[in-house]
Design a protein around this motif. Sequence first.
Motif, PDB file in Angstrom:
ATOM      1  N   TYR A 508       0.809  -1.221   0.000  1.00  0.00           N
ATOM      2  CA  TYR A 508       0.000   0.000   0.000  1.00  0.00           C
ATOM      3  C   TYR A 508       0.845   1.276   0.000  1.00  0.00           C
ATOM      4  CZ  TYR A 508      -3.517  -3.446   1.036  1.00  0.00           C
ATOM      5  OH  TYR A 508      -4.336  -4.542   0.956  1.00  0.00           O
ATOM      6  N   GLU A 509       2.120   1.121  -0.351  1.00  0.00           N
ATOM      7  CA  GLU A 509       3.011   2.285  -0.347  1.00  0.00           C
ATOM      8  C   GLU A 509       2.536   3.371  -1.310  1.00  0.00           C
ATOM      9  OE1 GLU A 509       7.672   3.571  -1.065  1.00  0.00           O
ATOM     10  OE2 GLU A 509       6.956   1.588  -1.683  1.00  0.00           O
ATOM     11  N   LYS A 510       2.047   2.984  -2.485  1.00  0.00           N
ATOM     12  CA  LYS A 510       1.599   3.983  -3.445  1.00  0.00           C
ATOM     13  C   LYS A 510       0.469   4.833  -2.895  1.00  0.00           C
ATOM     14  CE  LYS A 510       2.964   1.647  -7.716  1.00  0.00           C
ATOM     15  NZ  LYS A 510       2.486   1.044  -8.996  1.00  0.00           N
ATOM     16  N   LEU A 511      -0.415   4.206  -2.121  1.00  0.00           N
ATOM     17  CA  LEU A 511      -1.522   4.953  -1.521  1.00  0.00           C
ATOM     18  C   LEU A 511      -1.059   5.799  -0.342  1.00  0.00           C
ATOM     19  CD1 LEU A 511      -4.455   2.346  -1.403  1.00  0.00           C
ATOM     20  CD2 LEU A 511      -4.343   4.435  -2.772  1.00  0.00           C
ATOM     21  N   LEU A 512      -0.182   5.237   0.474  1.00  0.00           N
ATOM     22  CA  LEU A 512       0.188   5.906   1.723  1.00  0.00           C
ATOM     23  C   LEU A 512       1.369   6.849   1.571  1.00  0.00           C
ATOM     24  CD1 LEU A 512      -0.146   2.836   4.144  1.00  0.00           C
ATOM     25  CD2 LEU A 512      -1.816   4.669   3.747  1.00  0.00           C
ATOM     26  N   GLY A 513       2.268   6.539   0.625  1.00  0.00           N
ATOM     27  CA  GLY A 513       3.486   7.335   0.513  1.00  0.00           C
ATOM     28  C   GLY A 513       3.226   8.792   0.166  1.00  0.00           C
ATOM     29  N   GLY A 514       2.250   9.037  -0.684  1.00  0.00           N
ATOM     30  CA  GLY A 514       1.960  10.414  -1.053  1.00  0.00           C
ATOM     31  C   GLY A 514       1.219  11.184   0.018  1.00  0.00           C
ATOM     32  N   LYS A 515       0.458  10.475   0.864  1.00  0.00           N
ATOM     33  CA  LYS A 515      -0.350  11.133   1.886  1.00  0.00           C
ATOM     34  C   LYS A 515       0.394  11.254   3.213  1.00  0.00           C
ATOM     35  CE  LYS A 515      -4.635   9.356  -0.169  1.00  0.00           C
ATOM     36  NZ  LYS A 515      -5.087  10.673  -0.662  1.00  0.00           N
ATOM     37  N   PHE A 516       1.240  10.275   3.508  1.00  0.00           N
ATOM     38  CA  PHE A 516       1.949  10.279   4.795  1.00  0.00           C
ATOM     39  C   PHE A 516       3.425   9.990   4.568  1.00  0.00           C
ATOM     40  CE2 PHE A 516      -2.297   8.318   5.239  1.00  0.00           C
ATOM     41  CZ  PHE A 516      -2.945   9.291   6.000  1.00  0.00           C
ATOM     42  N   PRO A 517       4.139  10.837   3.839  1.00  0.00           N
ATOM     43  CA  PRO A 517       5.526  10.526   3.462  1.00  0.00           C
ATOM     44  C   PRO A 517       6.464  10.351   4.652  1.00  0.00           C
ATOM     45  CG  PRO A 517       4.979  12.807   2.952  1.00  0.00           C
ATOM     46  CD  PRO A 517       3.694  12.140   3.301  1.00  0.00           C
ATOM     47  N   GLU A 518       6.321  11.205   5.683  1.00  0.00           N
ATOM     48  CA  GLU A 518       7.234  11.097   6.829  1.00  0.00           C
ATOM     49  C   GLU A 518       7.017   9.787   7.577  1.00  0.00           C
ATOM     50  OE1 GLU A 518       5.392  13.739   6.221  1.00  0.00           O
ATOM     51  OE2 GLU A 518       6.853  15.310   5.732  1.00  0.00           O
ATOM     52  N   GLN A 519       5.744   9.414   7.764  1.00  0.00           N
ATOM     53  CA  GLN A 519       5.462   8.185   8.500  1.00  0.00           C
ATOM     54  C   GLN A 519       5.972   6.958   7.746  1.00  0.00           C
ATOM     55  OE1 GLN A 519       3.421  10.747   8.070  1.00  0.00           O
ATOM     56  NE2 GLN A 519       1.861  10.922   9.691  1.00  0.00           N
ATOM     57  N   VAL A 520       5.774   6.949   6.411  1.00  0.00           N
ATOM     58  CA  VAL A 520       6.250   5.820   5.621  1.00  0.00           C
ATOM     59  C   VAL A 520       7.770   5.771   5.644  1.00  0.00           C
ATOM     60  CG1 VAL A 520       6.346   4.816   3.297  1.00  0.00           C
ATOM     61  CG2 VAL A 520       4.201   5.791   4.146  1.00  0.00           C
ATOM     62  N   ARG A 521       8.395   6.928   5.496  1.00  0.00           N
ATOM     63  CA  ARG A 521       9.857   6.999   5.550  1.00  0.00           C
ATOM     64  C   ARG A 521      10.371   6.442   6.873  1.00  0.00           C
ATOM     65  NH1 ARG A 521      11.586  12.791   6.733  1.00  0.00           N
ATOM     66  NH2 ARG A 521      10.834  12.019   8.760  1.00  0.00           N
ATOM     67  N   ASP A 522       9.788   6.873   7.976  1.00  0.00           N
ATOM     68  CA  ASP A 522      10.249   6.440   9.292  1.00  0.00           C
ATOM     69  C   ASP A 522       9.996   4.945   9.505  1.00  0.00           C
ATOM     70  OD1 ASP A 522      11.002   9.036   9.728  1.00  0.00           O
ATOM     71  OD2 ASP A 522       9.278   9.547  10.988  1.00  0.00           O
ATOM     72  N   PHE A 523       8.912   4.442   8.910  1.00  0.00           N
ATOM     73  CA  PHE A 523       8.639   3.001   9.018  1.00  0.00           C
ATOM     74  C   PHE A 523       9.768   2.209   8.376  1.00  0.00           C
ATOM     75  CE2 PHE A 523       7.285  -0.926   7.063  1.00  0.00           C
ATOM     76  CZ  PHE A 523       6.675  -1.598   8.112  1.00  0.00           C
TER      77      PHE A 523
END
Length: 588
Positions: A508-523
Amino acid sequence: MNDWKYSFSSHILERGIDYYEAGAVGKLQKTESGYKAWVEGTRDYQVEIDLADGGVETMWCSCPYAADGNNCKHMAAVLLAIEDELEEDGEFFGEPEDEDGEISGNLSENSGKDGNGKGKHGHGSLEQELEAAIGRIPEKELRELVKELAGENEGLQNRILTQYASGVSPRQMARLKKELENIVYRNSDRHGFVGWQQASGYVRDIERFLDQQVGGLIGKGCLMEAFELVNAVFIQVGNVDIDDSGGETGILANSCYEYWQEILENCGDEEKKKLFVWFEKNQNAGIVIDYLEEYIQNFLYDEFHDQGLLQQKLAALDEELGDGDFDEPVPRSRWSAYGNQADKVLKRLEIMEELGASQEEIQAWKRKYWTCPSIRDMQLEEYLEAGRLKEGVALLKESKELDQDYSRLVGQHSKKLIGLYQRLGMNREYKEELIFQISGFYQGSDLEFVKQLKKLCTPEEWASFREKILQDEHEHVSRYGFLAYEGMYDELLEAVLKSNSAFNMDQYEKLLGGKFPEQVRDFYAAYVRGRAESASSRSHYQELVKYLKRLCKYPDGKKLAEQIAGEWKTAYRRRPAMQDELRKGGFV
């Protein structure tokens, strides 16, 4: 797929080359999507090849080996014919070039070439020279030469005796069986085990034996001797200790099946009865490994069509089924939902139809075995083919009750009911069955039934159903997929973070990466740091570097990735493979 030969094991490809060079490919015709042709063997088989973007897209053949999902020698033969036709038209269709511009392939070193390196598909100079030289040998000298060579070569000796002797003596049959034993000896170790390195050679030698010796016997009309020899091959194949990870046992069993077919087609009535007795006697006799007994059983029930023999098959099936009168249906306790008893009943019904039994008789048998799911599946197919959809609905509802102890079957019946309700426009029942399906059975990743239900609901109804789905403790619907479908991105991020699964985040990175970039990065940063300590192989290190690169596309991610790589350079300096992968990834 220009490198089509990689789709075939080496021995199958070699057999395809043999068939092609023998002129077995006939009636090659261009179709809208590719080509079709007939290949002559023990019987004629139809082959269809679909091409796309200059390569093979799909292949189909009517032979038994291909029916099991394998790429067969008949397909390979037709592909060679197509290849030659395309080359004549100035197109290329074959193996890809390697880095040096040479053509590569998976043929053995000398396969497909003559002694001068000429292609086998044409008439190379060696073949022409041999033909000319043999033509100049005086007849007497030629006979002496053949006699000398036969004395040195067991296979050639047997081939000559099989094809040209006036009959087949018991001594010759013994010699042929000895040759068969020697094939195992040549291709096995001292313990009699045929390893994976020798398996293709074993298959090649057995197929050559069948073609030359069994084929020779059939050609001279010695059908019962040919049958005896095929059976000897089949029994050997079914008992030899072999690494058949390439499906070698199945390949040879299918070849035996084809020879059985050819022998049966050429037999008279008395000979057919003898064949029938052998198959009937040995279908459960344990003469081969258990799964190969299916070849004997299938041949017995699929290939004999004489009225008298069909009646014998009915009697044999009734004895196996242990059936009495029709006063009571067979109780459920006699059935497993997945048992092989069902196959016997289905065979009996097929034979009854072939013998011209009345519909009343056939329906009586079906009702006797109505507790068997396969019988009801057969009836359902008949209803659907006849357009009797409402009767199909009634049958499926009954099946849900009869099979209630088997969740998988109930789920299948429910899916079929959904389709019928939709076709019949029975919207209330359609909606109720969707709810039953979604609440009771795991839904695929496409969420097709969930989407269908949503279209039937008012916003208020759907809000209620959505809440039930999210609170379902059994999670019949994938929570992540459902949250994504519903656009509940905050909840999706929370669920993925809680799972601590890189697989879920990747999904689900494509959905989440654009909306929550910092959280995905930190994950991802936390994930690679947590995995580094336990990583112990080059593949692990490659995965870690892959995620470091992924970090770089997020805000301040490149700096964070370089920082982590620097930490690893110091902490894991004694891991040369890790340092090498970091260097390749541009982090050192």
